[in-house]
Design an enzyme around this catalytic site. Structure first.
Site, PDB file in Angstrom:
ATOM      1  CE  LYS A  54      -3.886  -2.412   2.130  1.00  0.00           C
ATOM      2  NZ  LYS A  54      -4.673  -2.760   3.343  1.00  0.00           N
ATOM      3  CD  GLN A  98      -3.548  -4.368   6.462  1.00  0.00           C
ATOM      4  OE1 GLN A  98      -3.679  -3.305   5.860  1.00  0.00           O
ATOM      5  NE2 GLN A  98      -4.009  -5.510   5.972  1.00  0.00           N
ATOM      6  CG  ASP A 121      -9.516   0.350   5.787  1.00  0.00           C
ATOM      7  OD1 ASP A 121      -9.456  -0.192   4.673  1.00  0.00           O
ATOM      8  OD2 ASP A 121      -8.650   0.214   6.668  1.00  0.00           O
TER       9      ASP A 121
END
Ligand code: GUN
Length: 287
Positions: A54, A98, A121
């Site tokens: 990412k 994450q 997200d």
């Protein structure tokens, strides 16, 4: 006739190539580029790999990234302190924490503590609620958004189609289902406890497999000509990766099929970049 293979890597690349021009406009307006805060907690090697991918993708698009790396024994107070920092950093337009998180860290509380205006997200209750209420939200979770992009960019009709989502996670299954419903699919959500899963899946014009079971979906689970989107990425004992779909078997039956790896995975990263740029554009008054 074997299925048309949907090249998620190529579609993701096309999306990523559209970003530097938008990044430049944000930078011109704000004096600094869009920024993503990335938090990695603990020592899960897969998470470290994903976070690395990412950050590399951010750099290529011209997006600034700020990494926060914390050990597996970190206290909740430390984690929430770093989230506050990122929430208050004006150069950060998106925050990605994450998952999975270590057991002492409450994942739901972490999602709720992230500013809903930086929630790239799409996991904050506000954004999930908007998706439920309105069928869209300022931030939509990256993987489900990527699934919809794959369907739309391959001209797969959604309106009126029978869509079956196999899996009911908050990260993929539920938001993917809501997005399909908002596009007027006739929707079924099924899961590991559904009776006669093969028969339910066989009804689908669009089958989205997101259960996390390697090669679970077989050719005889699929209606001939259906579009099959494989969200799974599973590591087998021999170290190789495979999806939730038995690719070779299903390729003989489906009309269109994503490979895994090389299908949804690259789209998840592309959508993270898009969510970050969109957030910065809103902040810059460009969207
Ligand atoms: N772990 C697996 N997928 C995801 C994702 O899309 N976002 C975050 N934050 N963690 C994940």
């Amino acid at each position: 006739m074997p299925a048309e293979i949907i090249d998620g890597k190529a579609i993701a690349q096309e999306i990523r190539e559209s970003l530097p021009a938008r990044v430049a406009k944000v930078e011109e307006k704000l004096g600094f580029p869009p920024g993503l805060g990335v938090m990695l907690v603990g020592d899960d090697p897969a998470s470290a790999t994903y976070v690395g991918m990412k950050e590399k993708a951010c750099a290529k698009a011209g997006i600034h990234s700020r990494q926060v790396t914390l050990g597996a024994q970190v206290t909740p107070e430390e984690v929430f302190g770093h989230i506050d920092d990122l929430n208050n950093d004006e150069r950060i337009h998106g925050i990605l924490i994450q998952q999975p998180l270590p057991p002492q860290i409450d994942t739901e509380a972490v999602c709720a503590a992230t500013s809903p205006e930086k929630d790239v997200d799409g996991f904050h209750p506000h954004n999930l609620g908007e998706l439920l209420r309105a069928g869209t939200a300022p931030f939509i979770a990256c993987t489900p958004r990527g699934v919809i992009e794959l369907l739309e960019r391959t001209d797969t009709p959604i309106k009126g189609a029978k869509a079956v989502v196999l899996g009911r996670s908050n990260i993929v299954g539920k938001p993917a289902a809501l997005l399909l419903l908002a596009r007027h699919a006739t929707l079924t959500i099924c899961h590991s406890r559904t009776e006669d899963l093969p028969a339910v899946c066989r009804e689908a014009d669009i089958l989205v497999a997101a259960v996390g079971r390697p090669k679970m979906v077989k050719g005889d689970w699929v209606k001939p000509g259906a579009t099959v989107i494989d969200v799974g990425t599973n590591r087998l004992d021999d170290g190789t990766l495979c999806g939730d779909v038995d690719f070779d078997d299903v390729a003989e039956v489906a009309g269109k099929l994503t490979p895994s790896p090389g299908g949804v995975g690259p789209m998840t990263i592309a959508m993270l970049l898009v969510n970050t740029v969109e957030s910065a554009e809103r902040r810059a008054g460009l969207a």
